[in-house]
Structures are given as structure tokens and as C-alpha cells.
Design a protein around this motif. Sequence first.
Motif, PDB file in Angstrom:
ATOM      1  N   THR A 142       0.839  -1.207   0.000  1.00 30.37           N
ATOM      2  CA  THR A 142       0.000   0.000   0.000  1.00 30.37           C
ATOM      3  C   THR A 142       0.871   1.253   0.000  1.00 30.37           C
ATOM      4  O   THR A 142       2.019   1.239   0.460  1.00 30.37           O
ATOM      5  CB  THR A 142      -0.906   0.049   1.253  1.00 30.37           C
ATOM      6  N   SER A 143       0.274   2.350  -0.502  1.00 28.76           N
ATOM      7  CA  SER A 143       1.052   3.591  -0.501  1.00 28.76           C
ATOM      8  C   SER A 143       1.231   4.101   0.924  1.00 28.76           C
ATOM      9  O   SER A 143       2.188   4.815   1.210  1.00 28.76           O
ATOM     10  CB  SER A 143       0.440   4.642  -1.424  1.00 28.76           C
ATOM     11  N   ALA A 144       0.348   3.710   1.846  1.00 31.47           N
ATOM     12  CA  ALA A 144       0.545   4.106   3.248  1.00 31.47           C
ATOM     13  C   ALA A 144       1.811   3.457   3.814  1.00 31.47           C
ATOM     14  O   ALA A 144       2.591   4.101   4.522  1.00 31.47           O
ATOM     15  CB  ALA A 144      -0.682   3.719   4.077  1.00 31.47           C
ATOM     16  N   GLN A 145       2.003   2.176   3.455  1.00 30.15           N
ATOM     17  CA  GLN A 145       3.227   1.497   3.909  1.00 30.15           C
ATOM     18  C   GLN A 145       4.454   2.160   3.289  1.00 30.15           C
ATOM     19  O   GLN A 145       5.468   2.378   3.958  1.00 30.15           O
ATOM     20  CB  GLN A 145       3.200   0.008   3.506  1.00 30.15           C
ATOM     21  N   ARG A 146       4.342   2.471   2.012  1.00 26.98           N
ATOM     22  CA  ARG A 146       5.474   3.129   1.335  1.00 26.98           C
ATOM     23  C   ARG A 146       5.819   4.448   2.024  1.00 26.98           C
ATOM     24  O   ARG A 146       6.986   4.737   2.294  1.00 26.98           O
ATOM     25  CB  ARG A 146       5.139   3.383  -0.128  1.00 26.98           C
ATOM     26  N   SER A 147       4.791   5.241   2.327  1.00 25.36           N
ATOM     27  CA  SER A 147       5.042   6.540   2.965  1.00 25.36           C
ATOM     28  C   SER A 147       5.685   6.369   4.331  1.00 25.36           C
ATOM     29  O   SER A 147       6.601   7.108   4.693  1.00 25.36           O
ATOM     30  CB  SER A 147       3.739   7.325   3.118  1.00 25.36           C
ATOM     31  N   LEU A 190       7.503   3.889   5.367  1.00 24.94           N
ATOM     32  CA  LEU A 190       8.888   3.438   5.205  1.00 24.94           C
ATOM     33  C   LEU A 190       9.782   4.604   4.799  1.00 24.94           C
ATOM     34  O   LEU A 190      10.899   4.763   5.298  1.00 24.94           O
ATOM     35  CB  LEU A 190       8.963   2.329   4.151  1.00 24.94           C
ATOM     36  N   ARG A 191       9.267   5.399   3.893  1.00 22.63           N
ATOM     37  CA  ARG A 191      10.040   6.543   3.418  1.00 22.63           C
ATOM     38  C   ARG A 191      10.308   7.519   4.562  1.00 22.63           C
ATOM     39  O   ARG A 191      11.428   7.994   4.726  1.00 22.63           O
ATOM     40  CB  ARG A 191       9.247   7.239   2.320  1.00 22.63           C
ATOM     41  N   ALA A 192       9.268   7.752   5.356  1.00 18.31           N
ATOM     42  CA  ALA A 192       9.415   8.666   6.498  1.00 18.31           C
ATOM     43  C   ALA A 192      10.423   8.115   7.506  1.00 18.31           C
ATOM     44  O   ALA A 192      11.151   8.864   8.151  1.00 18.31           O
ATOM     45  CB  ALA A 192       8.055   8.896   7.154  1.00 18.31           C
ATOM     46  N   ALA A 193      10.467   6.780   7.631  1.00 20.58           N
ATOM     47  CA  ALA A 193      11.390   6.167   8.594  1.00 20.58           C
ATOM     48  C   ALA A 193      12.834   6.219   8.082  1.00 20.58           C
ATOM     49  O   ALA A 193      13.764   5.969   8.832  1.00 20.58           O
ATOM     50  CB  ALA A 193      10.973   4.725   8.869  1.00 20.58           C
ATOM     51  N   GLY A 194      13.009   6.483   6.790  1.00 19.75           N
ATOM     52  CA  GLY A 194      14.354   6.601   6.251  1.00 19.75           C
ATOM     53  C   GLY A 194      14.757   5.482   5.308  1.00 19.75           C
ATOM     54  O   GLY A 194      15.914   5.404   4.894  1.00 19.75           O
ATOM     55  N   PHE A 195      13.808   4.602   4.966  1.00 14.53           N
ATOM     56  CA  PHE A 195      14.127   3.528   4.020  1.00 14.53           C
ATOM     57  C   PHE A 195      14.325   4.106   2.626  1.00 14.53           C
ATOM     58  O   PHE A 195      13.598   5.015   2.213  1.00 14.53           O
ATOM     59  CB  PHE A 195      13.009   2.473   3.993  1.00 14.53           C
ATOM     60  N   ARG A 196      15.304   3.577   1.921  1.00  8.91           N
ATOM     61  CA  ARG A 196      15.606   4.049   0.577  1.00  8.91           C
ATOM     62  C   ARG A 196      15.172   3.032  -0.482  1.00  8.91           C
ATOM     63  O   ARG A 196      14.840   3.395  -1.606  1.00  8.91           O
ATOM     64  CB  ARG A 196      17.122   4.290   0.467  1.00  8.91           C
ATOM     65  N   LEU A 197      15.199   1.748  -0.127  1.00 14.94           N
ATOM     66  CA  LEU A 197      14.894   0.694  -1.102  1.00 14.94           C
ATOM     67  C   LEU A 197      13.709  -0.142  -0.649  1.00 14.94           C
ATOM     68  O   LEU A 197      13.563  -0.417   0.554  1.00 14.94           O
ATOM     69  CB  LEU A 197      16.112  -0.228  -1.279  1.00 14.94           C
ATOM     70  N   ALA A 198      12.878  -0.558  -1.585  1.00 17.67           N
ATOM     71  CA  ALA A 198      11.721  -1.368  -1.236  1.00 17.67           C
ATOM     72  C   ALA A 198      11.310  -2.238  -2.404  1.00 17.67           C
ATOM     73  O   ALA A 198      11.796  -2.083  -3.529  1.00 17.67           O
ATOM     74  CB  ALA A 198      10.559  -0.477  -0.809  1.00 17.67           C
ATOM     75  N   GLN A 199      10.399  -3.143  -2.116  1.00 13.34           N
ATOM     76  CA  GLN A 199       9.985  -4.152  -3.073  1.00 13.34           C
ATOM     77  C   GLN A 199       8.579  -4.572  -2.674  1.00 13.34           C
ATOM     78  O   GLN A 199       8.274  -4.621  -1.485  1.00 13.34           O
ATOM     79  CB  GLN A 199      10.947  -5.330  -2.919  1.00 13.34           C
ATOM     80  N   GLY A 200       7.717  -4.829  -3.629  1.00 11.18           N
ATOM     81  CA  GLY A 200       6.384  -5.303  -3.251  1.00 11.18           C
ATOM     82  C   GLY A 200       5.387  -5.175  -4.374  1.00 11.18           C
ATOM     83  O   GLY A 200       5.664  -4.595  -5.426  1.00 11.18           O
ATOM     84  N   TYR A 201       4.211  -5.745  -4.122  1.00  9.63           N
ATOM     85  CA  TYR A 201       3.146  -5.749  -5.128  1.00  9.63           C
ATOM     86  C   TYR A 201       2.769  -4.329  -5.548  1.00  9.63           C
ATOM     87  O   TYR A 201       2.253  -4.129  -6.637  1.00  9.63           O
ATOM     88  CB  TYR A 201       1.900  -6.464  -4.593  1.00  9.63           C
ATOM     89  N   LEU A 202       3.009  -3.341  -4.680  1.00 10.21           N
ATOM     90  CA  LEU A 202       2.678  -1.960  -5.028  1.00 10.21           C
ATOM     91  C   LEU A 202       3.314  -1.555  -6.355  1.00 10.21           C
ATOM     92  O   LEU A 202       2.736  -0.809  -7.135  1.00 10.21           O
ATOM     93  CB  LEU A 202       3.147  -1.021  -3.905  1.00 10.21           C
ATOM     94  N   TRP A 203       4.501  -2.061  -6.606  1.00  9.93           N
ATOM     95  CA  TRP A 203       5.205  -1.705  -7.851  1.00  9.93           C
ATOM     96  C   TRP A 203       5.172  -2.820  -8.877  1.00  9.93           C
ATOM     97  O   TRP A 203       5.624  -2.640  -9.996  1.00  9.93           O
ATOM     98  CB  TRP A 203       6.652  -1.316  -7.555  1.00  9.93           C
ATOM     99  N   GLY A 204       4.731  -3.987  -8.493  1.00  9.67           N
ATOM    100  CA  GLY A 204       4.669  -5.054  -9.480  1.00  9.67           C
ATOM    101  C   GLY A 204       4.821  -6.423  -8.854  1.00  9.67           C
ATOM    102  O   GLY A 204       5.602  -6.612  -7.918  1.00  9.67           O
ATOM    103  N   ARG A 205       4.033  -7.344  -9.373  1.00  9.60           N
ATOM    104  CA  ARG A 205       4.144  -8.735  -8.954  1.00  9.60           C
ATOM    105  C   ARG A 205       5.269  -9.383  -9.738  1.00  9.60           C
ATOM    106  O   ARG A 205       5.626  -8.905 -10.809  1.00  9.60           O
ATOM    107  CB  ARG A 205       2.834  -9.465  -9.238  1.00  9.60           C
ATOM    108  N   PRO A 206       5.813 -10.473  -9.220  1.00  6.75           N
ATOM    109  CA  PRO A 206       6.827 -11.174 -10.002  1.00  6.75           C
ATOM    110  C   PRO A 206       6.267 -11.564 -11.355  1.00  6.75           C
ATOM    111  O   PRO A 206       5.137 -12.042 -11.451  1.00  6.75           O
ATOM    112  CB  PRO A 206       7.128 -12.410  -9.149  1.00  6.75           C
ATOM    113  N   ALA A 207       7.031 -11.340 -12.404  1.00  4.64           N
ATOM    114  CA  ALA A 207       6.596 -11.614 -13.777  1.00  4.64           C
ATOM    115  C   ALA A 207       7.841 -11.810 -14.629  1.00  4.64           C
ATOM    116  O   ALA A 207       8.942 -11.430 -14.212  1.00  4.64           O
ATOM    117  CB  ALA A 207       5.769 -10.436 -14.289  1.00  4.64           C
ATOM    118  N   PRO A 208       7.673 -12.389 -15.810  1.00  5.68           N
ATOM    119  CA  PRO A 208       8.850 -12.505 -16.684  1.00  5.68           C
ATOM    120  C   PRO A 208       9.409 -11.117 -16.962  1.00  5.68           C
ATOM    121  O   PRO A 208       8.648 -10.159 -17.072  1.00  5.68           O
ATOM    122  CB  PRO A 208       8.288 -13.122 -17.967  1.00  5.68           C
TER     123      PRO A 208
END
Length: 306
Positions: free
Chosen positions: A256-261, A263-281
Amino acid sequence: LRGRNQVAQSRGRRAQDGSRRGLDRELSADLRNAAREGQLRLHVQPIVVLGDLADAVALAVDGPTDSSAVPVLAGEYEALLRWEHPRLGLLAPGAFLPLAEETGSIVELDLWVVRAACALLGAHPSLVGLSLNTSAHTLCDPRWVGAVREALAEEQVEPSRLWIEVVESRSLADLPGVAQRLQALRRMGVRIALDDFGTGFSTLSWLQRLPVDRLKLDRSVTVDITSDAKALAVAQGVLDLAERLGVDVVAEGVETSAQRSALRAAGFRLAQGYLWGRPAPLAGTDEGAHRPSVPEPPRPEDGWVW
Ligand code: C2E
Ligand code: MG
Ligand code: MG
Ligand code: MG
């Protein structure tokens, strides 16, 4: 009546167990042939840099159902194994990894993944990094380091583009040769990530004993980050630890974008998840691109054949 029900129930359970064992036997036979039969696939999921670009991509991918439409970022990806079973369809690791671990065929799968991942890196110079997952069995296999070295050389891939994800377990660091193998890979230039960080037993002693370049914060922490102050505290603690160790952190499982926000506020720089895409070829490849290519026999109608 109750007694009869219990008997019926336990009979049902026995039948179920029996058919599960039958299915397992069938699957494990199939699994041994999966690589040879060309049924294994590498799907990839992007690792994103949290910032305006990631926001833009999250918007852009809000909906494509065609997996090949997942945008290729000029960035890093995690490779995730899939098995195209002839009868059962596309299977995720949850459906076959436990069996593969039990029967030991996981090592063959992991070795296939090493070659397929290096082939992807070789074919796509714009791919900054690709990380692959490795089972404890594979970490203990004497063929493993050599297989990585050969695959990198064969595809002429700069080793620092390859990441190996390792899941800690209580015993792993004590198993003979595991630390040496990881160190040998690291000397080669390959990078090491601790997967599912925050769920294991001996996390902190691992960090002292094994060469690690990255921590991957487990999804179970990310999931609660907006609702649970303790999850946020754990995430911040992991970030702080990583900073002190001079390694980077990827937050996994962002949906979710709430989780992204958060994480960003906490200082995370890198992330991964369905928000940006599911595993695919990987976009721009066809499903078979990483299988050994067999030249087509010349056809008369091609003109240049005579
Ligand atoms: P992992 O390495 O922790 O990979 C992340 C898993 O979470 C993947 O599941 C991924 O599809 C899923 N995931 C990613 N983003 C999200 C999200 O936002 N929400 C949710 N709910 N899930 C998300 P997958 O592909 O089913 O793989 C499961 C596990 O199987 C992996 O966990 C890894 O431990 C193992 N695995 C995958 N490929 C390989 C492989 O080639 N070799 C070995 N030995 N293990 C593998
Ligand atoms: Mg992983
Ligand atoms: Mg993980
Ligand atoms: Mg996992």
C-alpha cells in the motif's frame, strides 16, 4: 454417533494423507525432470528506490494484468522461481519447494536458477542487479561456488551485478563450509543479502560471522508498519543497525502507498512489493529466452538456404 463420526473423520484424513503422498510422489518425479524438460521459469520483481520515481511507477502499474507489461526499470530485480507444470499450470515455490527441500532436488533447481539468472544479466546489460534465492541445501553443496563462477564467466557478467539471498536459520552458519562458500563468492565480487531479516534466530551473530552487503526486512514487519508502533520500532532498529554496519536495507512486501510513505518517512531508501509489481517474466524477454537455444534447422523457403 460421536464415535462413528470420529471414525469417519479419521478415515477421511487417512485417505487425504494417502492421496497427498501419492501427489507428492508424482510431483517429486516430475520435479526431477522439470529443468531438463524446460519447465522452469524465472520471474522477476523490481526493487525500487523510494522517491518520486517510485511514486510515478506505482501509479503507472496500477492495473496491468498482462505480466509482460510490468515496466522495466533501469534497476535491480529479485529473481523468483516458477514451475510450469504440464498439468497443474504455473506453480509458485510454496507448491513445490518444501518437497524439493525434502528430496534434495532443490539443489538442481537452484543451480538452474544460477545459470538462468546469469543468462538474463548477460542478455540485458541495462539490468543493474539481479538477486537470486538459495536454499540451505545449496549452500552446503560443493558444486555451488563453481557453478556460480562458471555461469558468470560464460555470460561475461560482472559479478557485482549478481546478488545471492540467504535465509538465516539457527544451524546454517555452523554447517561445514557455508561461511567459506559465501566468503569465496564475495571475494569473487558477488554480493550477499540476508533475506527475511527479522524473523530468524541467530540474526545478530550471523552479521558478525558472515559477509553481508544487504538486509531484506521481512514482509511480516512491513505489513504492520502503519498499524503497530512496535513494527515501526523494529523497522527503525533494523535500519539503524544496517547504517552502523554500512550495509543497505530493502523493505519487502510493500502493498500500500501508506506502507510506502511510512517506510520513506522512517528513512528507508529501497523497497519491493506488489505496489510496484508482482513477479513476472522480465519485460523484453520471451519466456524461453533463458533456455538453451537450439538452432532451427534451415528451411528451403528462407531463400539463403540452397
Ligand atoms: P522471498 O525470497 O522472501 O521472496 C519474496 C516472496 O514474497 C515472493 O514469493 C514474492 O512473490 C512475494 N511478494 C513480493 N512482494 C509481495 C507483496 O507485496 N505482498 C505479498 N504478500 N507477497 C509479496 P514467491 O515468489 O512465492 O517465493 C516464495 C519464497 O520461495 C521466496 O521468498 C524464497 O524464499 C523462495 N524461493 C523463490 N525462488 C527461489 C529459488 O530460485 N530458489 C530457492 N531456494 N528458493 C526460492
Ligand atoms: Mg528473497
Ligand atoms: Mg524475503
Ligand atoms: Mg521468504
